[in-house]
Enzyme design. Structure first.
Site, PDB file in Angstrom:
ATOM      1  N   GLY A  75      -1.729  -2.467 -10.730  1.00 60.56           N
ATOM      2  CA  GLY A  75      -3.140  -2.624 -10.351  1.00 60.56           C
ATOM      3  C   GLY A  75      -4.038  -1.651 -11.097  1.00 60.56           C
TER       4      GLY A  75
ATOM      5  N   CYS B 139      -0.084   3.841  -5.922  1.00 62.46           N
ATOM      6  CA  CYS B 139      -0.916   2.756  -5.391  1.00 62.46           C
ATOM      7  C   CYS B 139      -2.117   3.316  -4.645  1.00 62.46           C
ATOM      8  CB  CYS B 139      -0.008   1.944  -4.470  1.00 62.46           C
ATOM      9  SG  CYS B 139      -0.842   1.002  -3.239  1.00 62.46           S
TER      10      CYS B 139
ATOM     11  N   GLY C  36       0.797  -1.229   0.000  1.00 66.80           N
ATOM     12  CA  GLY C  36       0.000   0.000   0.000  1.00 66.80           C
ATOM     13  C   GLY C  36       0.824   1.270   0.000  1.00 66.80           C
TER      14      GLY C  36
ATOM     15  N   ARG D 294      -2.286 -10.403  -9.791  1.00 69.06           N
ATOM     16  CA  ARG D 294      -1.505  -9.865  -8.676  1.00 69.06           C
ATOM     17  C   ARG D 294      -2.412  -9.555  -7.477  1.00 69.06           C
ATOM     18  NH1 ARG D 294       1.053  -5.208  -6.450  1.00 69.06           N
ATOM     19  NH2 ARG D 294       3.202  -5.788  -6.097  1.00 69.06           N
TER      20      ARG D 294
END
Ligand code: IMP
Length: 493
Positions: free
Chosen positions: A403, A312, A307, A412
């Site tokens: 992501g 992200c 994180g 992932r």
């Protein structure tokens, strides 16, 4: 009742390193950044500089993997591509022989000079070996350069009439130093290397060779080939990917999962350990329990971080994650206890949230052996993302997270097409130039930090560094304050 840890977690940005005693022989040039990447059988794969380029599409392609390995680190090829594509890249890095080229353009004797001129215009190449068939691996019969013909009068003349046939060459040379010595002796900037039978094997350009000899820190295997890593997911179909990568010569496998504390991950690590001796790096984890779980599953090194990647959004959408300083402190302590109990050392990789030399030093001091970076490496010319011009007219490089919608690396995040949501964004970062120009300065900065801390190695930094948490106002003082930076074009009145 849920357990609530009341102490806030801390980012790498909140720590500073206190100076230690620096002896005369402990200054920056005497500091070694050699470090352990992962276990390999009873030993370790070591790197001369602690850098890993992230397993991200925007970051690590063949160019980055080769360049970073030449500078002492290692590139990790991302999983989001077909098995064939990823394996082909592994092969390209492993086949790369700095200075030796095996695929430059060759000519056949009956080509016309007009064709050669158009090749020169298209490619910028000016030196061509001429072989019997025109194919690279064939009998060498001459060399043609752009100085050997008249570009107006010779257009319809054949290459065979203008090429030089008294070619000086080396035979069966494999060592760059030997090639270099011969080039110096012959006073040439270009040297073809032939087999005993006169077949062209490789060519060496002096300018490439000089570049190579300037990189004494290269990451290489026992056969002097550059090191390269590759990512796999925890999904069952990637067992085949792992096996293919291993048979194509990958040096280390990295499991690409945002949360490494899972049954899937343990299954994949065990599968690889059962079938091969290729090291496997597990992750990502941020707790003592996660570390022990991966080590018990057989991981040869562990990636720490959740994180905190630059683009992200995991913490915003899932509320999972932790400040990287705290993750490294907890996992570092856990690793220390594990080493005491077992006598085994598991290298730690700080992954994410590191974009400058201060954060690198703090991560290393908090126990990381190596640093995995996406954003930092995306800025270099050699990264996989394209150059673009932003609205302000600045030249930037694309950088998109794994992501993000663009990357679509759902495995992932244990997602499927049906339940996909983004855990990262797409954006861009400033383009800062070539890794060969910039990384050496970062290496100097890290060396200088270790010297000030009174440490000559990363191992000493782990055991002897003294770090201090900073108050918000101490951090304000630690940055430029009360002065406006001057632009180069401003003048004194
Ligand atoms: P950076 O160097 O701060 O940009 O972080 C790079 C690291 O972030 C990678 O090595 C991954 O561990 C992680 N990462 C990559 N893509 C994503 C994402 O979309 N969300 C969260 N973390 C990501």
């Amino acid at each position: 009742m849920a357990k609530v840890l009341q102490t806030p977690s801390h980012s790498l940005k909140e720590f500073r390193i206190l100076p230690g005693y620096t002896a005369n022989d402990g200054n920056a040039p005497n500091v070694q950044l050699t470090t352990r990447l992962c276990q390999k059988r009873e030993q370790f794969i070591e790197l001369n500089t602690p850098f890993l380029s992230a397993a991200m599409q925007a970051v690590t392609g063949v160019d980055m993997a080769i360049s970073l390995a030449q500078l002492g680190g290692i590139g990790i090829l991302p999983v989001s591509q077909t098995i064939d594509e990823q394996c082909a890249k592994v092969v390209q890095v492993k086949r790369f022989k700095a200075g030796f080229q095996t695929d430059i353009m060759t000519l056949s004797p009956n080509q016309r000079i007009s064709e050669v001129l158009s090749i020169i215009q298209k490619t910028g190449y000016t030196t061509f070996p001429v072989t019997q068939s025109g194919i690279f691996h064939d009998k060498l019969i001459g060399i043609l350069t752009d100085k050997d013909f008249d570009e107006r009068r010779d257009l319809s003349v054949q290459v065979s009439e203008r090429m030089k046939t008294d070619v000086q060459f080396g035979t069966e040379i494999n060592e760059l130093r030997a090639a270099n010595d011969l080039m110096i002796k012959l006073g040439r900037g270009f040297l073809p290397i032939l087999s005993e039978e006169g077949i062209l094997q490789t060519v060496v350009f002096k300018k490439d060779l000089d570049k190579h000899l300037r990189h004494p820190n290269e990451s290489i295997d026992e056969q002097k080939r550059l090191l390269v890593g590759a990512a796999i997911s925890t999904h069952a179909e990637d067992k085949e990917r792992a096996q293919e990568l291993i048979s194509n010569g990958v040096d280390v496998l990295f499991i690409d999962a945002s949360d490494g504390h899972t049954e899937y991950q343990a299954e994949m690590i065990k599968f690889i350990k059962k079938h091969s001796e290729t090291p496997v790096v597990g992750g990502n984890i941020i707790t003592h329990e996660g570390f022990r779980f991966l080590v018990d599953s057989g991981a040869d090194a562990v990636k720490v971080g959740m994180g905190i990647g630059s683009g992200c959004t995991t913490q915003e959408v899932k509320a999972t994650g932790r400040g990287q300083g705290t993750s490294l402190m907890e996992v570092g302590k856990s690793r220390q206890n594990f080493t005491k109990e077992s006598g085994r050392y598991i290298p730690l990789i700080a992954d994410g949230g590191i974009s400058g030399p201060a954060e690198m030093s703090v991560a290393l001091a908090l126990g990381a052996d190596t640093l995995m970076m996406g954003n930092f490496f995306a800025r270099y010319t050699e990264s996989h993302g394209s150059l673009m011009r932003n609205a302000a007219g600045e030249i930037v490089k694309e950088y998109w997270m794994e992501g993000s919608m663009r990357a679509h690396n759902m495995r992932r995040y244990a997602q499927t097409k049906e339940n996909f949501f983004e855990e990262g964004i797409s954006g861009y970062v400033p383009h800062v130039g070539s890794i060969f120009d910039k990384l050496p300065m970062i290496i100097q900065m890290l060396r200088a930090t270790l010297a000030t801390a009174g440490c000559k190695t990363i191992e000493e930094l782990h055991s002897d560094a003294v770090l201090e948490m900073q108050s918000p106002s101490a951090l304000l003082d630690s940055k430029i304050h009360d002065i406006i930076p001057m632009n180069i074009d401003q003048q004194v009145l």
